[in-house]
Design a protein around this motif. Sequence first.
Motif, short mmCIF file in Angstrom:
data_model
loop_
_atom_site.label_atom_id
_atom_site.label_comp_id
_atom_site.label_asym_id
_atom_site.label_seq_id
_atom_site.Cartn_x
_atom_site.Cartn_y
_atom_site.Cartn_z
N CYS A 41 0.84 -1.23 0.06
CA CYS A 41 0.04 -0.05 0.13
C CYS A 41 1.02 1.35 0.05
O CYS A 41 1.69 1.72 0.90
CB CYS A 41 -1.07 0.00 1.23
N CYS A 60 -7.92 -2.49 6.58
CA CYS A 60 -7.73 -1.13 5.81
C CYS A 60 -8.61 -0.05 6.47
O CYS A 60 -9.53 -0.15 6.56
CB CYS A 60 -7.77 -1.64 4.19
N CYS A 113 -3.14 -3.03 -3.77
CA CYS A 113 -3.14 -4.24 -2.85
C CYS A 113 -3.70 -5.41 -3.43
O CYS A 113 -3.30 -6.73 -2.96
CB CYS A 113 -4.09 -3.97 -1.51
N CYS A 148 -7.52 4.76 2.48
CA CYS A 148 -7.41 4.28 1.12
C CYS A 148 -7.36 5.13 -0.02
O CYS A 148 -8.81 5.92 0.04
CB CYS A 148 -8.52 2.95 1.11
#
Length: 426
Positions: A302, A322, A333, A327
Motif C-alpha cells: 500500500c 484497511c 493491494c 485508502c
Amino acid sequence: MGHIVNQEREYRLLQQRLDKNITGAPYSPVFIQILKLLFVPAEAAIARQIPLRPTSITALSRKTGVPLPELKEKILSMAKKGLVFDFEYKGECHVVLAPVVIGFFEFVFMRTRDNLDMTELAHLFHQYMLEDDKFARDIFQESTQIGRALVREEAIPAGDYSEVLDWEKASQVIQSAKTIGISLCACRHKASHLGQACDAPLRTCLTFGSGAQMMISKGIAELSNVSEAMAVLEQCKQAGLAQIADNVKHTVGYMCNCCGCCCGMFQAVRTFNIQNAIVTSSWVVHTDTAKCTGCGLCVKACPVEAFSLENDSVTGKPKAVCDSELCVGCGVCYSACRRGCIVMEKREQRVMVPENTFDRMVNMAIERGKLSSFLFDDPSRLSHRALGRVASAIEKSAPVKALLAVKPLRSAFLRTLVAGAQKYTK
C-alpha cells in the motif's frame, strides 16, 4: 555591487510571480538557489514578467522592452529547459510561465541532462519540498487537487465493472490519446541522484495530447504509441506501482506510475499526513477476512500505508485491516494479495472530478484564494489590476465562501463568474 543587488531582486520577484500560481511557490532561500541554477539573470528578468495565462511573444516584447528577435531566442532557451510553455496559436507564438509542479520540477527531471548539476538540484528540491511541510501544504491545501488515483480495472467485481467510467480506466485514457509521450519518472530520477531511489522502473511517465506534443518537441518526452504505453502500464502494475492521473474527466494530460517511497504526492500523505493530497478513485478496498492469512503483503504494497495487521477477536490470528479514510482506491493491494482476499467496492459517494483543465484550475484558484491572479494576472494592465482587486475581495467574502461549500451552487457560481470574466482576460 548594485548589479548583484538587482540580480537578487529579479530572482525574488520571480519567486513572487511563481507564488501567484495556483499551486504556489512559497519563499525559501533554498528555492532562490534553485531559481539561480535554472534561470540565468536575463531569463529571470523576463520570466517574472510572463503572465500565468497565455500571452503572445509580441505582447511580451512590448511589455518587457526586449526586441522581438532577442526575446524569441530567450523564450526558446527557457522552453528547452522546461521553464516555460510555448505554443502556436492563430499563427503566433504564445508563452506561459511554468509552475513549479506540475511544471519545471518535472520537466527538469523527466530526462537526463548534461548541462545542469542534477545532483545539486536534487538535494535543493528535496530540501525545499520535504524538509518542512510549507511547500506541500501550499500545493495540496483544500479539496481540488492536481492528481487523482485510477482504480485497477481487474480489481472490480464483474457485476460492478460496467459502472467504471472511461475516465476512471487507465487503459481507456491511453487508448483514447491522440499523442503519447514517455519520459523518466521525475520523482524516482530525483531520488536516484540522492542515492534513495527504489528499484521500480524509471521510464514510466506518460503524457498525452497537446502537452505530449510540446514535450516531445522540446526533447522532454519521447514519442510513443498505444501498444508501448499499454506495455509500460502492465510493467508498472507488475512492479506494484499506482496509477495517478490528471484530475480531469476529459483530455487527460498525464498519467504517473507512482511508488509510495519516491512520489511527491504520496510523500505528502505519508510524511506530512496530508490525506487529501491525492483525489481518491470512486472505489475502496473490501477485505474478505475469512480468507486472509495475515501474510502482510498488502501492508507492504500500500503506497499510503492504509493497511495494518490486527489480531482477530475470535481466532486471535493476524488479519489485514484497511483504513477506508486513508485508502486512495488504487487497487495495488489487489495485485499484491495472493489469497484473493481483496476486491474494490464502490464508495458510498462517487468522487467529483472537474470536467477539464480549465474547470480544475478555476476550482483550485477559488479554493486557494487565487482567482484574481488566475483570471486577471497581468499587473501591467490597469483594468486587470482593478478587476483583480474586485475578484480578490469577492472570493474572500464570507457569503461567497459559504456558497462555495455547496457543490451544485459552486458549479453554477464558477460558470457565471468565469463567463463574465472572459472578455477581460483576452
